[in-house]
Enzyme design. Structure first.
Site, short mmCIF file in Angstrom:
data_model
loop_
_atom_site.label_atom_id
_atom_site.label_comp_id
_atom_site.label_asym_id
_atom_site.label_seq_id
_atom_site.Cartn_x
_atom_site.Cartn_y
_atom_site.Cartn_z
CG HIS A 12 22.72 -18.94 -63.52
ND1 HIS A 12 22.43 -17.77 -63.93
CD2 HIS A 12 23.68 -18.89 -62.85
CE1 HIS A 12 23.24 -16.83 -63.52
NE2 HIS A 12 24.18 -17.43 -62.80
CG HIS B 95 22.17 -12.77 -55.58
ND1 HIS B 95 22.06 -11.78 -54.95
CD2 HIS B 95 23.10 -13.67 -54.96
CE1 HIS B 95 22.98 -11.60 -54.04
NE2 HIS B 95 23.70 -12.58 -54.02
#
Lengths: 298, 298
Positions: free
Chosen positions: A120, A130
C-alpha cells in the site's frame, strides 16, 4: 502424487524465501531513493522489520513441528505499508477441510509453502498491488497456485492508464511464454475472483489468478510460478519509478482512503485465503497484514 | 401467530421511527452544544442528512411494494460519524433463508421493522455505541429482538470505568423491571455474540443482546423493546455529557483508530445482520453505515 513433484517442495520453499528477499530489497531501495530525492530529506529511510513464527497444529501431538514462516513489514514514506510474508507449514486438515481440499480426503495431510505480498503506497497515484504464489501438497494431489493483481486508488486510473496496461502486458507475456491459453483463463479467473459482489464492482483492475496448476510437468509449473513473482516485481518497479514523484492533493488522498475501504470489504467478506486462515487458527498478524494502514468509510 | 401480536407491527414500526427522531434530535443538540462551548467556535454545528429508500423484492412481481426505510447520517465535530437507520420491509425469503428463519419454512413470508444506531464519536475518550431493536413477523412466528452495547476506544477504559459501569447498570435496571432473568441471559448473549474469534477478544465492553423474544404477551415484549431504546439514549447522553470536554492526545487517537479496525473485523467477518444484509441484496449504504469513518491497521 508423481514422485517427481516432491523434489519441488524444497525448491519452491527456497524460492519463495529468495523472492521475499528480492522484493524487500527492492522496496527498501525505492524507499531510500524517495528520501534521497529530498522530498522527505530529513527522514531516515525505513527498513523492513522481520518476525519469524512457528506454527502448532491442533491435530498433531503437542510439541510436534508444524512449520512456520517469516513476516516482514515496512512502514515508510513512499510505502505506507508493505507486507511480504513467507510461510512453509504442514500438518493435518480438520475433518471439515478434508472434504474441501483436493487430495486431502483420505488422511488430511498437507504441506504448503508460499509468499504473499501486499503493498500500500502512500501516494494515491501509485496503485496498490498484491502478489501471492504457493505450492500445495496433499496425499493425493500437488499443485501450484497464485497470481498478481493491481488496484488503482483514484478514479483517474482506468484500465487504459499506461501503467495498468503495462502491468497486464507483462503478465500476458509471462503467460504466453508458458502456454498460449494461460492468459485468457487466468485473467478471467482474476476478474471473477476479485469482485465485490455486494457493490457489483471489481476490487481493482485485475491481473492473473491461477490455482490447482499441475500440468504433469513440475519443472514447467514451478518455472511459471517463479516467472510470475519475478515479472510482478519488475513491472511494479517500473510503475513505482514512473509515479513516485507525482504530487497529489488532499482530495486524492481521501479518494484513496475510501477505495481502501473496498479493499478491506473484499478481504474480510470474500477472500478465501483470509477467511480460511482466520478460521483455521492461522497467524492473525500475518493474515491481516494485507489490510491497508489507514482507511475511510466517510 | 397469535392475532394480538399483529397490531404491534404498526405500533412498533411507528415507535422505531419516533425513536430515530428522538436520537437524532439529541445527537444534534450535543453536536451544537459542543460547538457553542467554543472548542470549535467558528464551525457551524452539523445536522443529520436523511435519505429514504425503497426496497424491491426479487421474489415478488416487479413494481410490488416491499417496504423501505430512512437512513440518517451526521458527520460532525463531536460525532465523527453517527448513523441512525429505520426500516420496515416485507416480502419473501429465498429458499435458502426459509430454512434458517423461524416460522418462515412454509411460505417464506416475512415482515421486519427496526432501528439501528451506531455512533462513532471523534474523541477517543467517548466510547462507540451500538443499539438495534426490531420486530420480525413470519407466517408462524413473531418476535422482538435487539440490544445495546458499548465499545471503549482506549485501554484506559476498562469494564470498571464508571461510565461503562453506568451503561451496564442502566441496562440491568431495564431488564429487572421486566423479568429478573433477563439481565443475566441477555448480558451473556451479548458477550458471546460480540466476540472476535480470531483474536480471542471481545469487540467491546458488552451490554445486552436478545432475540426471538416472544413471551406470549406482546404488550410486555414491546414495552421492553421500547425501554431498551429509551434507556440506551439516556445513559449514552449521560456519558457524552461527562466525557465530551476531555482533551486527548494524538496517541489516544491512534489507539482509537486501531480499535476501530477490530470493530470492522467483527462486523465484516462475524456480524449476522451485516452478512445477511449484504448477501440478500440489502441496502449496502445503510448496512455499512456502521463502519467507522477512519480506521487504521498500522
Amino acid at each position: 502424487m508423481p514422485e517427481n513433484y516432491q523434489q519441488y517442495q524444497e525448491k519452491s520453499s527456497h524460492w519463495f524465501q529468495e523472492l521475499q528477499q528480492k522484493i524487500c530489497h527492492k522496496i527498501e531501495n525505492y524507499e531510500s531513493l524517495f528520501i534521497k530525492k529530498g522530498l522527505k530529506a530529513k527522514e531516515k529511510p525505513k527498513k523492513f522489520t522481520a518476525k519469524t513464527w512457528k506454527r502448532t497444529d491442533p491435530l498433531l501431538p503437542p510439541g510436534t513441528a508444524a512449520g512456520g514462516g517469516e513476516m516482514r513489514i515496512l512502514k515508510g514514506h513512499l510505502f505506507e505499508k508493505a507486507g511480504v510474508n513467507f510461510s512453509a507449514v504442514y500438518g493435518l486438515f480438520s475433518e471439515d477441510f478434508r472434504r474441501q481440499i483436493p487430495g486431502a480426503e483420505k488422511d488430511g495431510k498437507f504441506w504448503a509453502s508460499g509468499i504473499s505480498v501486499v503493498i500500500h503506497p502512500y501516494s494515491p497515484f501509485i496503485p496498490t498491488v498484491h502478489m501471492n504464489t504457493r505450492m500445495i501438497v496433499t496425499s493425493n494431489k500437488t499443485w501450484f497456485g497464485g497470481g498478481a493483481d493491481i488496484t488503482p486508488m483514484t478514479a483517474d486510473f482506468t484500465i487504459n492508464q499506461p501503467e495498468i496496461h503495462r502491468f497486464h502486458q507483462v503478465l500476458e507475456g509471462i503467460c504466453n511464454r508458458h502456454n498460449e491459453d494461460y492468459y485468457v483463463r487466468f485473467k478471467k479467473a482474476c476478474d471473477d475472483y476479485f469482485f465485490i459482489k455486494h457493490r457489483s464492482e471489481a476490487r481493482g483492475a485485475g491481473g492473473i489468478f491461477y490455482d490447482y496448476l499441475n500440468t504433469g510437468n513440475p519443472e514447467q509449473d514451478f518455472a511459471f510460478t517463479k516467472d510470475v513473482g519475478v515479472g510482478f516485481l519488475e513491472v511494479y518497479s517500473e510503475i513505482i519509478e514512473k509515479l513516485m514523484d507525482l504530487e497529489w492533493e488532499e482530495q486524492h488522498r481521501q479518494e484513496q482512503l475510501i477505495r481502501r475501504g473496498r479493499y478491506v470489504e473484499f478481504n474480510l467478506l470474500y477472500d478465501r485465503g483470509t477467511i480460511f486462515g482466520l478460521k483455521t487458527d492461522g497467524n492473525v498478524e500475518a493474515i491481516l497484514m494485507s489490510l491497508p494502514p489507514l482507511v475511510s468509510w466517510p
